[in-house]
Design an enzyme around this catalytic site. Structure first.
Site, PDB file in Angstrom:
ATOM      1  N   ASP A 207       0.926  -1.309   0.034  1.00 36.17           N
ATOM      2  CA  ASP A 207      -0.127  -0.035  -0.142  1.00 36.17           C
ATOM      3  C   ASP A 207       0.746   1.210  -0.061  1.00 36.17           C
ATOM      4  OD1 ASP A 207      -2.895   0.901   0.389  1.00 36.17           O
ATOM      5  OD2 ASP A 207      -1.938   1.977   2.145  1.00 36.17           O
ATOM      6  N   GLU A 253      14.631 -14.081   0.590  1.00 37.44           N
ATOM      7  CA  GLU A 253      15.101 -14.944   1.444  1.00 37.44           C
ATOM      8  C   GLU A 253      14.191 -16.198   1.117  1.00 37.44           C
ATOM      9  OE1 GLU A 253      14.567 -13.399   5.493  1.00 37.44           O
ATOM     10  OE2 GLU A 253      16.155 -11.767   5.165  1.00 37.44           O
TER      11      GLU A 253
HETATM   12  C1  BGC Z   1      -5.502   2.031  -0.370  1.00 31.24           C
HETATM   13  C2  BGC Z   1      -6.766   2.879   0.072  1.00 31.24           C
HETATM   14  C3  BGC Z   1      -6.118   3.543   1.500  1.00 31.24           C
HETATM   15  C4  BGC Z   1      -4.968   4.412   1.510  1.00 31.24           C
HETATM   16  C5  BGC Z   1      -4.302   4.584   2.887  1.00 31.24           C
HETATM   17  C6  BGC Z   1      -4.597   3.120  -0.644  1.00 31.24           C
HETATM   18  O1  BGC Z   1      -4.108   3.783  -1.825  1.00 31.24           O
HETATM   19  O2  BGC Z   1      -5.798   1.461  -1.581  1.00 31.24           O
HETATM   20  O3  BGC Z   1      -7.760   2.322   0.051  1.00 31.24           O
HETATM   21  O4  BGC Z   1      -7.290   4.293   2.051  1.00 31.24           O
HETATM   22  O5  BGC Z   1      -3.789   3.409   0.687  1.00 31.24           O
HETATM   23  O6  BGC Z   1      -4.046   3.132   3.508  1.00 31.24           O
END
Ligand code: BGC
Length: 512
Positions: A207, A253
């Site tokens: 993310d 790893e």
């Molecule tokens: C995720 C979102 C989230 C954000 C913060 C992103 O890009 O896909 O759904 O709200 O990151 O974690």
């Protein structure tokens, strides 16, 4: 060729994103009351759909312990499953069930921030001297003018009464940014990767990974706008690449080509290319410039060409995505016309690289209209998260009224109804995905863009020696340079036909 026989498996595999809250609900266990929220057992019970469709891997949006301020992207324990989704044992069972079907499993790793309910943050905010005092980005005076994403435009610096300082929160108040300059933070986060790799997951979607490095001294160039997800210099800094190499080393790893897929939200192909490193950073990165392209042959061609021009010299594998849980579904973005959604899908699945599907796009779903009193997401992304309708009855295969409403089309546009219809968009996804398995050149073959007239209405390319893919987005038939045989078409009745023109508003995969 199945994903497991390709090397590495993720090159040219198709990944299917599951947003667990909205995918499927398992039958309530003895004594429990159904809540209309999707869960891990629900996913397991619907793996037949995923396998039948013909994808190679699933990516689960976060299922970790969370207060759900951002529906799981606010993690309070990286190494456990939130009870709303089930248990750790349910996740182990799901991974095993997927592996038994030769489906890989990616989890969603959220490294930029934790929930403010995470014990790390609870300790960090408790004083300026505790052991985790500098695990987050604290300050007496905000060093810059950054804005948060939720609600869009709020200050990214949040005053905390307990500690008497500001902390950085690029997203919601409940999502505090970790300080990756602190080696203890990095070490702890790398351990969370090992925890899941040890349990056998095949990789991670990472993310907003470009945000783990920040230059706090840079101002937001246009100050007033929330740009946490955009291409801003302070989120695209050198130190991130060192960190990515160490993250990559952890995956290396482990045996079996574990994969890291970066959500690098920089809307620029050249900038994103740097996150592949020298083959030593992320294996794959989302290409959001492509996602946001209008359904215009000229624009699509330009963005595909730019992507390949920057990635090919690096030997890096492109990715392609049209929809996800953060953006309006592509059918809606392109005006609601299912013919366009079908053409885009046919393209998505025949470009060179790794395509990502978002649950429900195989049904041609469009965002649900969510009444104000049902909106729950701080970013108002509820519409694209409406639940999958499995059946035509009132609950659409769920066990209780769902957490978000279904779209108005659900009575006719559901898995049961479309599975029985050979002309459905669902069948189209299935047919293209299965053709990929038989026709290696559609996955690994050479790629050549071909300009057919009128260039602003037609996107055409060749794959290998044999295959043509032609999208005619215009209103007139388009002549082909040679006669070809249709293998898959976005309109019924064309398969097997030998054609020398593609009808208006139609796309085909055809062979010479
Ligand atoms: C995720 C979102 C989230 C954000 C913060 C992103 O890009 O896909 O759904 O709200 O990151 O974690």
């Amino acid at each position: 060729m199945s994903a497991t026989s390709r090397n590495p498996w993720w090159r040219g595999s198709v990944v299917y994103q599951i947003y667990p809250r909205s995918f499927a609900e398992g039958p309530p266990v003895s004594g429990a009351i159904a809540d209309g929220v999707g869960d891990l057992r629900g996913i397991r019970e619907h793996l037949d759909h995923v396998e039948w469709l013909g994808v190679d891997a699933i990516w689960l949006s976060p299922v970790f312990t969370s207060p759900m301020a951002d529906f799981g992207y606010d993690v309070a324990d990286y190494c456990d499953v939130d009870p709303v989704f089930g248990t750790l044992a349910d996740l182990d069972d799901l991974v095993a069930a997927c592996h038994a079907r030769e489906l890989k499993v990616l989890l969603d790793w959220v490294p930029n921030h934790t929930s403010t309910a995470h014990p790390w943050f609870v300790e960090s905010r408790s004083s300026r001297t505790n052991a985790k005092a500098d695990w987050y980005v604290w300050c007496d005076e905000p060093p810059n003018n950054w804005k948060a994403s939720f609600p869009r435009g709020d200050d990214a610096w949040q005053w905390d009464e307990v500690r008497g300082q500001y902390y950085l929160r690029s997203f919601a108040v409940e999502q505090a940014d970790l300080d990756w300059n602190n080696p203890d933070v990095e070490a702890a986060m790398l351990d969370t990767l090992r925890f899941w790799l040890d349990r056998g997951v095949d990789g991670f979607r990472m993310d907003v990974i470009h945000m783990i490095g920040k230059d706090l001294h840079q101002q937001d160039p246009d100050g007033a706008v929330a740009r946490a997800w955009s291409h801003v210099p302070y989120n695209d800094v050198e130190v991130t690449h060192e960190r990515l190499r160490r993250i990559r080393a952890v995956l290396d790893e482990y045996p079996g080509d574990r994969v890291a897929v970066g959500e690098v939200y920089l809307l620029d192909e050249t900038a994103v290319a740097r996150y592949y490193g020298d083959g030593d950073e992320l294996h794959l990165n989302f290409n959001f410039s492509f996602l946001w392209a209008p359904a215009s042959a000229t624009e699509l061609r330009a963005r595909i060409r730019r992507t390949l021009d920057v990635l090919e010299p690096l030997g890096a594998c492109p990715t392609w995505v049209l929809s996800n849980h953060d953006v309006p579904r592509h059918r809606g973005r392109h005006g609601g016309d299912e013919r366009v959604a079908r053409m885009m899908a046919l393209m998505l699945l025949t470009l060179p690289g790794t395509p990502f599907l978002y649950q429900g796009e195989e049904l041609g779903m469009i965002d649900a209209d969510i009444p104000d009193d049902r909106v729950v997401d701080p970013g108002r992304r509820d519409g694209c998260r409406s639940p999958i309708p499995w059946t035509g009855d009132e609950l659409h295969g769920w066990y209780a009224p769902t957490w978000l409403p279904f779209g108005v089309e659900a009575p006719g546009r559901n898995v049961d109804a479309l599975r029985g219809d050979p002309g459905s968009i669902l069948q189209l996804y299935h047919d293209v995905l299965h053709l990929r398995r038989r026709a290696d050149d559609l996955v690994d073959g050479s790629f050549e863009l071909v300009e057919l007239e009128p260039a602003d209405a037609v996107l055409a390319y060749r794959r290998g020696e044999r295959w043509w893919v032609v999208l005619n987005l215009g209103d007139e038939p388009v002549a082909l340079p040679e006669t070809v045989e249709v293998a898959v078409a976005t309109v019924p009745g064309m398969v097997g036909a030998r054609i020398d023109a593609v009808p208006a508003r139609t796309a085909v995969i055809a062979s010479r």
